[in-house]
Design a protein around this motif. Structure first.
Motif, short mmCIF file in Angstrom:
data_model
loop_
_atom_site.label_atom_id
_atom_site.label_comp_id
_atom_site.label_asym_id
_atom_site.label_seq_id
_atom_site.Cartn_x
_atom_site.Cartn_y
_atom_site.Cartn_z
N GLU A 70 0.82 -1.20 0.00
CA GLU A 70 0.00 0.00 0.00
C GLU A 70 0.86 1.26 0.00
O GLU A 70 0.52 2.25 -0.67
CB GLU A 70 -0.94 0.00 1.21
N ARG A 71 1.97 1.24 0.74
CA ARG A 71 2.90 2.38 0.71
C ARG A 71 3.46 2.59 -0.70
O ARG A 71 3.60 3.72 -1.17
CB ARG A 71 4.04 2.15 1.70
N TRP A 72 3.77 1.49 -1.35
CA TRP A 72 4.30 1.56 -2.72
C TRP A 72 3.26 2.12 -3.69
O TRP A 72 3.56 2.95 -4.56
CB TRP A 72 4.76 0.15 -3.13
N ILE A 73 1.98 1.67 -3.55
CA ILE A 73 0.90 2.16 -4.40
C ILE A 73 0.71 3.66 -4.19
O ILE A 73 0.54 4.43 -5.15
CB ILE A 73 -0.41 1.40 -4.12
N GLU A 74 0.73 4.10 -2.93
CA GLU A 74 0.53 5.52 -2.61
C GLU A 74 1.64 6.39 -3.19
O GLU A 74 1.44 7.58 -3.47
CB GLU A 74 0.46 5.70 -1.10
N SER A 75 2.83 5.79 -3.39
CA SER A 75 3.94 6.55 -3.99
C SER A 75 3.85 6.59 -5.51
O SER A 75 4.79 7.05 -6.17
CB SER A 75 5.27 5.93 -3.58
N ASP A 76 2.74 6.14 -6.05
CA ASP A 76 2.55 6.03 -7.50
C ASP A 76 3.59 5.08 -8.09
O ASP A 76 4.10 5.30 -9.19
CB ASP A 76 2.64 7.39 -8.18
N TYR A 77 3.88 4.01 -7.31
CA TYR A 77 4.74 2.91 -7.76
C TYR A 77 6.18 3.34 -7.98
O TYR A 77 6.88 2.78 -8.82
CB TYR A 77 4.16 2.26 -9.03
N THR A 78 6.63 4.33 -7.21
CA THR A 78 7.99 4.86 -7.39
C THR A 78 8.98 4.39 -6.32
O THR A 78 10.19 4.38 -6.57
CB THR A 78 7.98 6.39 -7.41
N LEU A 79 8.50 4.02 -5.14
CA LEU A 79 9.40 3.60 -4.08
C LEU A 79 10.14 2.32 -4.49
O LEU A 79 9.54 1.40 -5.06
CB LEU A 79 8.64 3.35 -2.78
N THR A 80 11.42 2.27 -4.19
CA THR A 80 12.23 1.10 -4.53
C THR A 80 12.25 0.12 -3.36
O THR A 80 11.77 0.41 -2.27
CB THR A 80 13.66 1.53 -4.85
N ARG A 81 12.82 -1.04 -3.61
CA ARG A 81 12.96 -2.06 -2.57
C ARG A 81 13.75 -1.50 -1.39
O ARG A 81 13.40 -1.73 -0.21
CB ARG A 81 13.66 -3.28 -3.17
N GLU A 82 14.82 -0.78 -1.66
CA GLU A 82 15.65 -0.23 -0.61
C GLU A 82 14.90 0.83 0.20
O GLU A 82 15.09 0.95 1.41
CB GLU A 82 16.92 0.39 -1.21
N GLN A 83 14.03 1.58 -0.48
CA GLN A 83 13.26 2.59 0.23
C GLN A 83 12.16 1.98 1.08
O GLN A 83 11.79 2.52 2.13
CB GLN A 83 12.66 3.59 -0.77
N LEU A 84 11.61 0.87 0.63
CA LEU A 84 10.57 0.20 1.41
C LEU A 84 11.16 -0.56 2.60
O LEU A 84 10.52 -0.67 3.65
CB LEU A 84 9.79 -0.76 0.50
N LEU A 85 12.35 -1.08 2.42
CA LEU A 85 13.01 -1.84 3.49
C LEU A 85 14.40 -1.24 3.71
O LEU A 85 15.40 -1.78 3.26
CB LEU A 85 13.13 -3.31 3.12
N PRO A 86 14.49 -0.12 4.41
CA PRO A 86 15.78 0.55 4.59
C PRO A 86 16.83 -0.35 5.24
O PRO A 86 18.02 -0.25 4.94
CB PRO A 86 15.43 1.74 5.49
N GLU A 87 16.35 -1.24 6.08
CA GLU A 87 17.31 -2.09 6.77
C GLU A 87 18.01 -3.07 5.85
O GLU A 87 19.03 -3.68 6.21
CB GLU A 87 16.62 -2.87 7.91
N LEU A 88 17.45 -3.28 4.62
CA LEU A 88 18.09 -4.20 3.67
C LEU A 88 19.08 -3.48 2.76
O LEU A 88 19.81 -4.12 2.01
CB LEU A 88 17.03 -4.89 2.81
N ALA A 89 19.11 -2.17 2.84
CA ALA A 89 20.00 -1.41 1.96
C ALA A 89 21.47 -1.65 2.29
O ALA A 89 21.81 -1.92 3.43
CB ALA A 89 19.67 0.07 2.08
#
Length: 566
Positions: A547-566
């Motif tokens: 849902e966070r990704w959808i709200e970003s108009d599909y722009t958030l990346t994997r690293e942005q969604l899971l900062p701890e995995l960056a």
């Protein structure tokens, strides 16, 4: 360019007729063809005069000889003199309406002894002024050719057809597999003809979907006893495989070059109960044609290109007329599904609320017979009827008026629903979308499903459409729904787009059609690697990230969604 070609056509036709002295009494006729029309002319000396000096069209300077004969060309009368007439034939100006660039041209006849009537435009060619267009596909304003037709009495005539018809015929007859089959059947003393829908489509200048064939050979002769080896359709003749598709009804399928060709023995259907019948094989082509439903479906075509038309199907096709072979009541009593087939082809060929009195009466009386037809067969026909572009409205109105809807579980259609159908027809060609306009509740969807036996996808889509059609959804909602349902695929992107079309958002629907549904950059495996355990909680976290990704108009990346995995 077209004018030049037409003028050349006239000149070739004129010069093909050998000039003779005018006193050639008793000499035989020569014939020419101009714009696809056969013109029988005596071999007399040609003489040119200005059209302004000719008698008025439809008139004659002297009474016609009692020996004169009447020749019908595309619904127009041309009266020719007998072979004993010694009057020179001359060029006569007539109106010619079949070509878009020419209103007047020249045919040849005797100004003294031959009356040339105006060549009337038939209903098939319609109105070149752009109003009241009643032309069938591929025939409007076309350059013309000729088609040889054998009628029920065995008479052979030449009829004018558009070149698109001849092109469609050539595309079918030049098929290598079909040519091989024709040779195999000829060597074994049998004839093979195209039959039914393929002939109808070819005459309309369309590419046929299926190629159905009929023959004098029995299933045993073609495929052997019980469809096993022993028939003349075998590997050493070039046939890869023979499938006993329906031996009881005389049908086998020959596979050549990986293409299937369905071949059926000529037959007579007997002992009808409105659904099923007994089959008796025959070698009479006319008897096989008599058992077919509509005149436009009862035509056959030889592999030499000749049309066999025993019930004026060609004329009905040209005039956009759909009617049953023989007595309508008898045709319907043989199989009541023919009521729905009638409307399917009427929508394709006629498209207006025009029905003969005989057809209307037979359908009204026979409609209750549809209650005994299997739901699967009803669904198959209704899906095709509803998919007719625009003409579906007039077909639906007639089906309601003739009592058809009342016998296939359709609810009463209100005036408001009919207006909704008119609106949606302009937006969507999907049969289920159009059906939804005539259904008020989900309960009515279930009733239709019980009778028609809809597919699982059709039923799921109808339920979905009924739930969302009045919500006023936009493209943002549509994209989000596609992303959320991508994993389950219960509702497809195309079906979501149909909801937008139903709501009048055509541009947004087209945008959605062209949109590639993106995949969420985070999945369950990523969460497990990040320390989350399998279970309901994992799914909840994944849904929140989506849902966070959808709200970003599909722009958030994997690293942005899971900062701890960056």
């Amino acid at each position: 360019m077209r004018l030049a070609r037409l003028e050349q056509h006239i000149r070739r036709a004129v010069h093909s007729l050998e000039p003779k002295p005018s006193n050639c009494k008793g000499r035989r006729h020569r014939s020419a063809s101009i714009f696809g029309f056969d013109l029988d002319c005596p071999s007399t000396r040609w003489k040119s005069i200005e059209s302004s000096n000719l008698p008025a069209q439809g008139g004659s300077s002297r009474p016609l000889s009692s020996a004169s004969k009447r020749l019908r060309l595309q619904g127009s009368a041309v009266t020719r003199a007998s072979s004993g007439d010694v009057t020179p034939w001359v060029a006569t100006s007539v109106s010619y309406s079949h070509h878009p660039h020419i209103r007047n041209t020249t045919i040849f006849g005797s100004a003294e002894a031959c009356t040339v009537a105006t060549l009337k435009r038939s209903a098939a060619w319609g109105d070149h002024q752009g109003t009241g267009d009643r032309r069938i596909g591929g025939m409007a304003g076309a350059e013309m050719g000729e088609l040889e037709v054998t009628e029920v009495e065995g008479t052979v005539t030449q009829v004018p057809v558009p070149l698109s018809t001849l092109d469609a015929r050539a595309a079918v007859l030049e098929d290598p597999g079909l040519q091989l089959l024709g040779e195999i059947f000829r060597k074994n003393g049998h004839e093979l003809r195209l039959a039914g829908g393929v002939v109808r489509d070819v005459l309309m200048g369309l590419e046929p979907h299926d190629i159905d064939l009929c023959t004098t050979a029995t299933p045993e002769e073609m495929a052997g006893e019980e469809g096993l080896k022993g028939g003349f359709l075998r590997a050493d003749a070039g046939v890869e495989k023979v499938i006993p598709t329906g031996l009881v009804h005389g049908t086998v399928t020959a596979v050549i070059n990986h293409e299937p060709y369905e071949i059926t023995t000529l037959r007579i259907d007997t002992d009808h109960d409105g659904r099923h019948c007994e089959v008796q094989f025959t070698t009479e082509w006319t008897l096989d044609a008599e058992r077919r439903d509509l005149t436009v479906n009862a035509m056959m075509m030889g592999l030499d290109g000749r049309l066999y038309d025993y019930f004026n199907g060609w004329r009905d096709l040209v005039d956009r007329r759909v009617q049953f072979v023989g007595e309508p009541r008898l045709r319907l009593e043989e199989d009541y599904l023919r009521i729905l087939r009638y409307f399917r082809f009427h929508g394709r060929i006629n498209g207006a609320d025009e029905h003969t009195e005989a057809c209307a009466h037979a359908i009204t009386q026979g409609a209750p017979g549809l209650r005994n037809i299997s739901g699967e067969r009803i669904r198959a026909e209704m899906v095709k009827i509803l998919a007719h572009t625009k003409s579906v409205v007039s077909e639906v109105q007639a089906m309601i008026r003739f009592g058809v809807f009342a016998n296939i579980a359709m609810p009463e259609v209100s005036e408001e629903q009919m207006e909704e159908l008119v609106r949606v027809v302009e937006l969507s060609s999907d049969s289920m979308t159009r059906l939804a306009t005539m259904l008020a509740t989900v309960e009515e969807v279930e009733t239709i499903n019980e009778c028609w036996k809809l597919t699982k996808r059709e039923l799921a889509y109808l339920r979905f459409l009924m739930e969302h059609r009045e919500a006023g959804h936009d493209l943002v909602w549509a994209k989000a729904h596609c992303v959320r349902s991508a994993a389950s695929a219960v509702i497809t992107k195309g079906e979501v787009a149909e909801v937008l079309r139903y709501g009048g958002r055509t541009a947004e629907a087209n945008t959605l059609d062209a949109w590639d549904v993106p995949k969420c950059p985070v999945n369950g495996g990523d969460l497990i690697k990040a320390g989350h355990k399998k279970g309901p909680a994992l799914g909840a976290v994944l849904s929140e990230l989506r849902e966070r990704w959808i709200e970003s108009d599909y722009t958030l990346t994997r690293e942005q969604l899971l900062p701890e995995l960056a």
